[in-house]
Scaffold this motif. Structure first.
Motif, PDB file in Angstrom:
ATOM      1  N   THR A   1       0.824  -1.210   0.000  1.00  0.00           N
ATOM      2  CA  THR A   1       0.000   0.000   0.000  1.00  0.00           C
ATOM      3  C   THR A   1       0.862   1.267   0.000  1.00  0.00           C
TER       4      THR A   1
ATOM      5  N   GLU B   1      -9.849  -2.025   0.667  1.00  0.00           N
ATOM      6  CA  GLU B   1      -9.626  -2.344   2.083  1.00  0.00           C
ATOM      7  C   GLU B   1      -9.716  -1.123   2.975  1.00  0.00           C
TER       8      GLU B   1
ATOM      9  N   ASP C   1      -6.028  -1.713  -5.017  1.00  0.00           N
ATOM     10  CA  ASP C   1      -5.419  -2.166  -3.753  1.00  0.00           C
ATOM     11  C   ASP C   1      -6.541  -2.541  -2.792  1.00  0.00           C
TER      12      ASP C   1
HETATM   13 MG    MG Z   1      -2.210  -2.755   2.111  1.00  0.00          MG
END
Ligand code: MG
Ligand code: GTP
Length: 314
Positions: A115, A144, A203
């Motif tokens: 990330t 997320e 992501d």
């Molecule tokens: Mg991550």
């Protein structure tokens, strides 16, 4: 660069069918041209013969299906841009940076900096080309809820860029499930008509798929849907001369993967569709190690970098 024709330019498609196509998520020529007749027929509630005709029409409109000579491909590849990671060693591993017209898969365990690297790429992409950037807007599909504007500000400030201006060029959408995630690629395609978008980040690519398709019996379907998603991403990359960066978790498995007891989720579907695969892991003393494990034209190798408050560095 995106096709300017509307769906009603396809022979046999009037306002009613165009609306059905839009509702089913077919928003551009290319997505119809690469659809299967059965799929299109079912989603739009039309006959399969009609669907096949529409697909043929879209192929003509989108000008797909022909062969290119090597010279033409070489010409297209000359347009490839390289996006800096912020680390010299990492850039060198990739032959200059993250390539456009390609999907780069970043896989690794939690905290391996997938990330953080995405944040850095997003900031860097807004930089001018002579600073290793793409002078472009960025789309982030966040599954997320880990997008942190504060980190973008820190990284931008360090690079001497205006933090607010940088944030303004980064368009973030939270994906609530895998279907939503897939639809957001169409939305990104729409956004790319008004803005230059040369970096699209997902992501994580696989977290929703992993959570939703549980059990052996669902594996084939999951891989099929994931495969289409990857295909959409590659279309985006080609049409917009964009870098696609996707992250992927690893699953503990008894059989070792490259000497490490972990394997990327999504298996060979994600692997085959990705142009570059990079394995990230934690190294000694807070360092991170990137390993290029699959590339069409570069040797395998490793690069060491660090994650700091200012961002990714050597
Ligand atoms: Mg991550
Ligand atoms: P998952 O999404 O959980 O699979 O992990 P990930 O690979 O995305 O990890 P992520 O990029 O979130 O990395 C988190 C790590 O980055 C932390 O453990 C820190 O080591 C480092 N990190 C994040 N922010 C900072 C910061 O401001 N300063 C420093 N020095 N390190 C940071």
């Amino acid at each position: 660069m995106v096709d300017q024709k509307t769906l009603e330019d396809i022979p046999g498609v009037g306002p009613a069918i165009a609306e059905k196509l839009h509702e089913a998520g077919y928003n551009d020529m290319m997505s119809i041209a690469v659809a299967s007749p059965a799929d299109l027929a079912e989603k739009c509630d039309i006959g399969e013969k009609k669907a096949a005709d529409i697909i043929e029409g879209a192929k003509l409109c989108a000008d797909v299906g022909g062969f290119e000579t090597g010279v033409e491909i070489l010409e297209r590849r000359k347009a490839i841009l390289k996006l800096t990671t912020g680390s010299k060693a990492f850039d060198e591993l990739l032959g200059g940076g993250f390539e456009s017209q390609a999907i780069v898969e970043l896989f690794g365990e939690f905290g391996s900096s997938k990330t953080q690297l995405c944040f850095q790429l997003a900031v860097n992409a807004t930089l001018p080309e002579d600073q290793g950037g793409l002078d472009s807007d960025v789309v982030i599909i966040d599954t997320e809820n880990t997008f942190r504007p504060e980190r973008i500000e820190q990284m931008a400030r360090y690079l001497g860029a205006d933090p607010e201006e940088t944030l303004r060029r980064i368009h973030v959408a939270r994906a609530f499930n895998s279907q939503h995630q897939i639809l957001l690629v169409d939305k990104a395609m729409e956004l790319a008509r008004d803005h230059k978008v040369r970096l699209l980040i997902v992501d994580s690519l696989t977290s929703h798929f992993r959570a939703e398709y549980v059990g052996r019996g669902t594996l084939a379907e999951r891989q099929q849907v994931l495969n289409r998603h990857m295909h959409d991403l590659l279309t985006f990359a080609t049409m917009n001369n964009a870098v696609i960066a996707v992250t992927n978790q690893v699953a503990a498995k008894p059989d070792a993967f490259f000497g490490d007891p972990t394997r990327p989720i999504g298996g060979h579907i994600v692997g085959h569709a990705s142009t570059f695969r990079i394995y990230l892991r934690k190294g000694k003393a807070g360092k991170r190690v990137a390993r290029l494990v699959d590339s069409p034209n570069l040797p395998e190798g490793e690069a060491v970098y660090t994650v700091t408050e200012d961002g990714i560095k050597d």
